[in-house]
Design an enzyme around this catalytic site. Sequence first.
Site, short mmCIF file in Angstrom:
data_model
loop_
_atom_site.label_atom_id
_atom_site.label_comp_id
_atom_site.label_asym_id
_atom_site.label_seq_id
_atom_site.Cartn_x
_atom_site.Cartn_y
_atom_site.Cartn_z
N TYR A 116 -2.18 -1.21 10.98
CA TYR A 116 -2.56 -1.73 9.87
C TYR A 116 -1.28 -1.43 8.94
O TYR A 116 -0.76 -2.35 8.07
CB TYR A 116 -3.66 -1.44 9.27
CG TYR A 116 -3.61 -1.32 7.83
CD1 TYR A 116 -3.90 -2.57 7.01
CD2 TYR A 116 -3.42 -0.28 7.02
CE1 TYR A 116 -3.96 -2.90 5.63
CE2 TYR A 116 -3.73 -0.45 5.59
CZ TYR A 116 -3.72 -1.45 5.09
OH TYR A 116 -3.98 -1.54 3.43
N LYS A 172 1.79 -3.81 6.91
CA LYS A 172 2.30 -3.61 5.21
C LYS A 172 4.05 -3.49 5.31
O LYS A 172 4.52 -4.23 4.54
CB LYS A 172 1.81 -2.59 4.70
CG LYS A 172 0.08 -2.91 4.32
CD LYS A 172 -0.10 -4.30 3.43
CE LYS A 172 -1.63 -4.52 3.61
NZ LYS A 172 -1.65 -5.99 2.92
N SER A 210 0.83 -1.18 0.13
CA SER A 210 -0.08 0.02 0.07
C SER A 210 0.89 1.22 -0.04
O SER A 210 2.07 1.23 0.67
CB SER A 210 -0.89 -0.05 1.24
OG SER A 210 -1.47 1.40 1.39
N1 UFG Z 1 -13.16 10.54 3.47
C1 UFG Z 1 -14.37 11.35 3.96
N2 UFG Z 1 -15.59 10.91 4.37
C2 UFG Z 1 -15.65 9.55 4.51
C3 UFG Z 1 -14.53 8.67 4.14
C4 UFG Z 1 -13.30 9.06 3.67
O1 UFG Z 1 -14.16 12.58 3.62
O2 UFG Z 1 -16.88 9.10 4.85
C5 UFG Z 1 -12.08 11.06 2.82
C6 UFG Z 1 -11.02 10.58 3.88
O3 UFG Z 1 -10.62 11.85 4.85
C7 UFG Z 1 -9.77 10.96 2.78
C8 UFG Z 1 -10.29 10.55 1.53
O4 UFG Z 1 -11.76 10.53 1.57
O5 UFG Z 1 -9.53 12.02 2.62
C9 UFG Z 1 -10.13 9.06 1.22
O6 UFG Z 1 -10.36 8.16 2.24
P1 UFG Z 1 -10.47 6.71 2.29
O7 UFG Z 1 -10.80 5.98 3.78
O8 UFG Z 1 -11.30 6.06 1.35
O9 UFG Z 1 -8.97 5.90 1.96
P2 UFG Z 1 -7.80 6.47 2.91
O10 UFG Z 1 -6.77 7.13 1.78
O11 UFG Z 1 -7.84 7.09 3.84
O12 UFG Z 1 -7.15 4.78 2.98
C10 UFG Z 1 -6.72 4.10 1.94
C11 UFG Z 1 -7.00 2.82 2.23
C12 UFG Z 1 -6.04 2.29 3.49
C13 UFG Z 1 -4.77 2.82 3.44
C14 UFG Z 1 -4.76 4.28 3.22
C15 UFG Z 1 -3.31 4.72 3.10
O13 UFG Z 1 -8.25 2.48 2.47
O14 UFG Z 1 -6.05 0.88 3.51
O15 UFG Z 1 -5.26 4.47 1.93
O16 UFG Z 1 -2.43 4.23 2.20
F1 UFG Z 1 -4.08 2.50 4.33
#
Ligand code: UFG
Length: 349
Positions: free
Chosen positions: A152, A156, A125
């Site tokens: 998590y 990785k 990741s």
């Molecule tokens: N977000 C919102 N509202 C929500 C969900 C997400 O505003 O209900 C925003 C988050 O704050 C972030 C963006 O949308 O800015 C993306 O969020 P995600 O949860 O979809 O994805 P992340 O980038 O946080 O997480 C992903 C993977 C993880 C991994 C991470 C870092 O899901 O497994 O990338 O690599 F760890």
Amino acid sequence: MKILVTGGTGYIGSHTTVELMQKGHEVVIVDALFNSRAEALDAIETITGKRPEFEQFDLTDNTKVDDFFSRHTDIKGVIHFAAHKAVGESVNEPLKYYRNNLVSLINILESMKKYKVGNIVFSSSCTVYGEPDADNLPISEKAPIKKAECPYGNTKQIAEEVLEDSVNAYKTLNVIALRYFNPVGAHESAQLGELPFGVPNNLMPYITQTGYGIRQCLKVFGNDYDTPDGTPIRDYIHVMDLAKAHVAAVERMANGKMKKQFEVFNVGTGKGYSVLEAIHSFEKASGKPLNYEIVGRRAGDIVKIWADPSFTNNELGWKAERSIDEMTKSAWEWEKAYRQGKTKFKVEE
Ligand code: UFG
């Protein structure tokens, strides 16, 4: 080629299985169904016309892993997806994450060594980069690995170290670690897509469920970041493009094209989109405004990250092809098909 796909009923694993089977490979899936559904097998069969072999067991059970490899001596490669992946849960239950994600990997590697299976593709990741320094964006594979933000993410990082140490010691082992950015979207048939249990943690399933009326309102976690519209930036990648990267990786290994025994590739598009841009793309796809509100920041969120995919493009011969609009459109088509009972998956509340 016969490929073991662990976690093959999960989101990325099932889409990759479809792509592998359509490229003529034979797939055997091992999955404990901790965070996925057996109906994924029906969906794969609907799309490909063939049902992958399937065994349900927990990969942390070394006896079962050994027994599996002793019976499947014709496996030419492994794609190891099976893992827990919820950032927040990993903070509250770190041992669950270390046990599941690391013990399963070690069991697989021990059996691969014993039964002389040489090739493994590992789901890593972009989380290993942490929050990149501004001058490291877009981020390449050469960027430093930062201390993980959560257990998590640490699994990785440790897994990559376990793999690297293993290739140094065991000359029969070849590893490709694919560092995924943010996989979203669904198969174009709308028979397969992302289907989290309960309330989604990730942005895209939360958006599509809100669009369908399952959730009332999407919470946007902060609009006061140092980005053009104040919301965080990610490199969203279509899950079918990601699936193709796995096929390219197993074929590179099988064809003896690796330059080193341990290779790492970024799997992203090279383009970053903010949360609001992702929402607006979805609104175009669904043809209606999405109900969302700005709330406070989510702890631990990265502000901005997107890939430099040039090494992957040149070396792996793979390039992401689908746009953000194709991602949100396919995610929406899947959500509708699923909710309307037009897929093999049982509709859950
Ligand atoms: N977000 C919102 N509202 C929500 C969900 C997400 O505003 O209900 C925003 C988050 O704050 C972030 C963006 O949308 O800015 C993306 O969020 P995600 O949860 O979809 O994805 P992340 O980038 O946080 O997480 C992903 C993977 C993880 C991994 C991470 C870092 O899901 O497994 O990338 O690599 F760890």
